[in-house]
Design a protein around this motif. Structure first.
Motif, PDB file in Angstrom:
ATOM      1  N   SER A  55       3.317  -0.243 -14.291  1.00 25.07           N
ATOM      2  CA  SER A  55       4.038   0.070 -13.053  1.00 25.07           C
ATOM      3  C   SER A  55       3.048   0.526 -11.995  1.00 25.07           C
ATOM      4  CB  SER A  55       5.064   1.184 -13.283  1.00 25.07           C
ATOM      5  OG  SER A  55       5.955   0.842 -14.307  1.00 25.07           O
ATOM      6  N   GLY A  56       3.376   0.222 -10.770  1.00 25.83           N
ATOM      7  CA  GLY A  56       2.598   0.707  -9.644  1.00 25.83           C
ATOM      8  C   GLY A  56       3.395   1.774  -8.921  1.00 25.83           C
ATOM      9  N   VAL A  57       2.728   2.806  -8.480  1.00 20.43           N
ATOM     10  CA  VAL A  57       3.389   3.881  -7.734  1.00 20.43           C
ATOM     11  C   VAL A  57       2.992   3.731  -6.272  1.00 20.43           C
ATOM     12  CG1 VAL A  57       3.678   6.374  -7.482  1.00 20.43           C
ATOM     13  CG2 VAL A  57       3.332   5.377  -9.763  1.00 20.43           C
ATOM     14  N   PHE A  58       3.985   3.393  -5.453  1.00 20.49           N
ATOM     15  CA  PHE A  58       3.793   3.178  -4.021  1.00 20.49           C
ATOM     16  C   PHE A  58       4.543   4.293  -3.281  1.00 20.49           C
ATOM     17  CE2 PHE A  58       3.822  -0.930  -6.111  1.00 20.49           C
ATOM     18  CZ  PHE A  58       2.702  -1.554  -5.604  1.00 20.49           C
ATOM     19  N   ASP A  59       3.817   5.214  -2.672  1.00 18.03           N
ATOM     20  CA  ASP A  59       4.447   6.322  -1.936  1.00 18.03           C
ATOM     21  C   ASP A  59       5.537   7.003  -2.767  1.00 18.03           C
ATOM     22  OD1 ASP A  59       2.830   5.786   0.314  1.00 18.03           O
ATOM     23  OD2 ASP A  59       4.233   4.230   0.966  1.00 18.03           O
ATOM     24  N   LYS A  60       5.208   7.397  -3.963  1.00 22.01           N
ATOM     25  CA  LYS A  60       6.093   8.111  -4.905  1.00 22.01           C
ATOM     26  C   LYS A  60       7.238   7.251  -5.434  1.00 22.01           C
ATOM     27  CE  LYS A  60       4.964  12.602  -3.031  1.00 22.01           C
ATOM     28  NZ  LYS A  60       5.419  13.827  -2.448  1.00 22.01           N
ATOM     29  N   ARG A  61       7.211   5.962  -5.188  1.00 20.46           N
ATOM     30  CA  ARG A  61       8.231   5.058  -5.714  1.00 20.46           C
ATOM     31  C   ARG A  61       7.577   4.155  -6.765  1.00 20.46           C
ATOM     32  NH1 ARG A  61      11.037   0.061  -3.046  1.00 20.46           N
ATOM     33  NH2 ARG A  61       8.856  -0.440  -3.041  1.00 20.46           N
ATOM     34  N   GLU A  62       8.164   4.142  -7.946  1.00 20.73           N
ATOM     35  CA  GLU A  62       7.591   3.387  -9.056  1.00 20.73           C
ATOM     36  C   GLU A  62       8.198   1.985  -9.129  1.00 20.73           C
ATOM     37  OE1 GLU A  62       7.510   3.902 -13.842  1.00 20.73           O
ATOM     38  OE2 GLU A  62       7.145   5.711 -12.656  1.00 20.73           O
TER      39      GLU A  62
END
Length: 146
Positions: A55-62
């Motif tokens: 998973s990638g975490v983009f601005d606290k969104r997974e």
């Protein structure tokens, strides 16, 4: 003195067997089949039943990142680390996989990357199969060159 040398191989084999059983039963990182085969027919935790989730975490969104294991890019750059992480998901193996994942070309660069390895478990009470996390690691995502 000759008797000591006679029993030494037996003692060493028993110590190795006990350590393998201990490793498979305590931290769950090693599958029973990889742990010398002790209990390999009594569990659904086989190497083929383990799942690696990235998973990638983009601005606290997974967001889950799909990794195509049939892609030639995967075969060339990621397969070795992927298999090591799946077989023995220690923090160091997950960290190495995370570094190797930096070779992926993503449309948007994540702040962090999260790697989870899950194993298959069978619930006797409900007669159902579920996945439970063996180990997971989050680390900063670093884009690397080929």
């Amino acid at each position: 003195m000759k008797k000591v040398f006679l029993y030494l191989p037996c003692v060493l084999l028993i110590l190795v067997a006990l350590s393998q059983i201990y490793i498979t039963q305590t931290n769950g990182l090693l599958t029973p089949a990889k742990g010398g085969g002790f209990g390999m027919f009594s569990t659904v935790d086989k190497l083929n039943n383990r799942v690696v989730i990235v998973s990638g975490v983009f601005d606290k969104r997974e967001v889950k990142i799909k990794v195509n294991t049939n892609d030639p890019f995967f075969k060339k750059f990621l397969e070795k680390e992927w298999q090591k992480a799946r077989a023995y998901p220690s923090n160091s193996n997950l960290r190495e996989l995370g570094k190797t994942l930096g070779k992926l070309k993503l449309s948007k660069t994540p702040d962090y990357i999260k790697i989870q390895v899950k194993k298959c478990v069978f619930d006797n009470q409900t007669a159902s199969i579920a996945y439970e996390t063996v180990n997971e690691l989050s680390m900063p995502y670093r884009q690397t060159r080929k």
